[in-house]
Design a protein around this motif. Structure first.
Motif, short mmCIF file in Angstrom:
data_model
loop_
_atom_site.label_atom_id
_atom_site.label_comp_id
_atom_site.label_asym_id
_atom_site.label_seq_id
_atom_site.Cartn_x
_atom_site.Cartn_y
_atom_site.Cartn_z
N VAL A 44 76.51 32.31 -52.85
CA VAL A 44 76.54 33.33 -53.89
C VAL A 44 76.06 34.63 -53.27
CG1 VAL A 44 75.61 34.02 -56.12
CG2 VAL A 44 76.09 31.62 -55.68
N ARG A 45 76.78 35.69 -53.50
CA ARG A 45 76.36 37.00 -52.98
C ARG A 45 75.54 37.69 -54.06
NH1 ARG A 45 80.27 40.08 -49.20
NH2 ARG A 45 78.31 40.19 -48.13
N LEU A 46 74.38 38.19 -53.68
CA LEU A 46 73.48 38.86 -54.60
C LEU A 46 73.29 40.31 -54.19
CD1 LEU A 46 70.65 36.16 -54.81
CD2 LEU A 46 72.43 36.59 -56.49
N SER A 47 73.15 41.15 -55.18
CA SER A 47 72.78 42.53 -54.87
C SER A 47 71.31 42.54 -54.48
CB SER A 47 73.00 43.42 -56.10
OG SER A 47 72.05 43.10 -57.10
N PRO A 48 70.88 43.56 -53.78
CA PRO A 48 69.45 43.63 -53.41
C PRO A 48 68.53 43.61 -54.63
CG PRO A 48 70.71 45.19 -52.11
CD PRO A 48 71.64 44.63 -53.14
N ASP A 49 68.96 44.24 -55.73
CA ASP A 49 68.14 44.24 -56.95
C ASP A 49 68.03 42.84 -57.55
OD1 ASP A 49 67.74 46.98 -56.76
OD2 ASP A 49 69.49 47.44 -58.03
N ALA A 50 69.14 42.09 -57.58
CA ALA A 50 69.11 40.73 -58.10
C ALA A 50 68.26 39.83 -57.21
CB ALA A 50 70.53 40.17 -58.21
N PHE A 51 68.36 40.00 -55.89
CA PHE A 51 67.57 39.22 -54.97
C PHE A 51 66.08 39.46 -55.20
CE2 PHE A 51 65.34 38.56 -50.95
CZ PHE A 51 65.75 37.28 -50.63
N ASN A 52 65.69 40.72 -55.36
CA ASN A 52 64.28 41.04 -55.60
C ASN A 52 63.80 40.50 -56.94
OD1 ASN A 52 63.88 42.32 -53.14
ND2 ASN A 52 64.62 44.29 -53.93
N ALA A 53 64.67 40.52 -57.96
CA ALA A 53 64.29 39.97 -59.27
C ALA A 53 64.08 38.46 -59.17
CB ALA A 53 65.37 40.29 -60.30
N LEU A 54 64.97 37.76 -58.46
CA LEU A 54 64.82 36.32 -58.29
C LEU A 54 63.59 36.00 -57.43
CD1 LEU A 54 68.52 35.25 -57.70
CD2 LEU A 54 67.11 34.73 -59.69
N LYS A 55 63.33 36.82 -56.45
CA LYS A 55 62.17 36.64 -55.58
C LYS A 55 60.88 36.72 -56.40
CE LYS A 55 60.55 38.48 -51.19
NZ LYS A 55 60.78 39.51 -50.19
N ALA A 56 60.85 37.62 -57.38
CA ALA A 56 59.67 37.79 -58.23
C ALA A 56 59.49 36.60 -59.18
CB ALA A 56 59.79 39.08 -59.03
N LEU A 57 60.57 35.86 -59.48
CA LEU A 57 60.50 34.73 -60.42
C LEU A 57 60.21 33.40 -59.75
CD1 LEU A 57 63.56 35.64 -62.67
CD2 LEU A 57 61.12 35.85 -63.26
N ARG A 58 60.08 33.41 -58.41
CA ARG A 58 59.87 32.16 -57.68
C ARG A 58 58.53 31.52 -58.02
NH1 ARG A 58 60.74 33.13 -51.39
NH2 ARG A 58 59.29 34.77 -51.90
N ASN A 59 58.54 30.20 -58.10
CA ASN A 59 57.31 29.42 -58.15
C ASN A 59 56.91 29.13 -56.71
OD1 ASN A 59 57.35 29.32 -60.96
ND2 ASN A 59 58.62 27.49 -60.97
N ARG A 60 55.70 28.66 -56.52
CA ARG A 60 55.21 28.40 -55.17
C ARG A 60 56.12 27.40 -54.44
NH1 ARG A 60 49.30 28.29 -54.07
NH2 ARG A 60 49.37 28.68 -51.86
N GLY A 61 56.60 27.76 -53.26
CA GLY A 61 57.43 26.88 -52.44
C GLY A 61 58.88 26.79 -52.87
N GLU A 62 59.30 27.59 -53.83
CA GLU A 62 60.66 27.52 -54.34
C GLU A 62 61.56 28.52 -53.59
OE1 GLU A 62 62.17 26.88 -58.87
OE2 GLU A 62 60.97 28.64 -58.51
N THR A 63 62.78 28.11 -53.29
CA THR A 63 63.73 28.99 -52.62
C THR A 63 64.49 29.80 -53.67
OG1 THR A 63 65.54 27.40 -52.65
CG2 THR A 63 64.06 27.33 -50.74
N ILE A 64 65.18 30.84 -53.23
CA ILE A 64 65.98 31.66 -54.14
C ILE A 64 67.06 30.80 -54.80
CG2 ILE A 64 67.56 33.63 -54.29
CD1 ILE A 64 64.63 34.43 -53.90
#
Length: 79
Positions: A44-64
């Motif tokens: 899946v291709r993500l925009s930089p903004d979407a990637f940063n939003a998903l990065k902020a929602l990560r739980n400990r040890g979770e991948t994008i």
């Protein structure tokens, strides 16, 4: 405890194999192997903004990828 679903089997499964549910049975679930390995899952291709939003929602040890799966399942109303 892991947030991923887990199952036990008496059979040895190939390393990095991918499976999907073929049928729900009274005594268990029938799985069907998918060709390829975990490394060949759709990309899946993500925009930089979407990637940063998903990065902020990560739980400990979770991948994008795991964050995306969790959000999709939550939106679909599945556990």
């Amino acid at each position: 405890m892991s947030s991923k679903p887990e199952f036990l089997t008496a059979h040895r499964l190939p390393k990095s194999s991918v499976w999907k549910v073929k049928a729900e049975l009274v005594d268990g679930t029938r799985l069907e192997g998918l060709p390829g390995s975990a490394g060949t899952l759709p990309r899946v291709r993500l925009s930089p903004d979407a990637f940063n939003a998903l990065k902020a929602l990560r739980n400990r040890g979770e991948t994008i990828r795991e964050v995306m799966e969790r959000l999709i399942f939550e939106a679909a109303g599945k556990p």
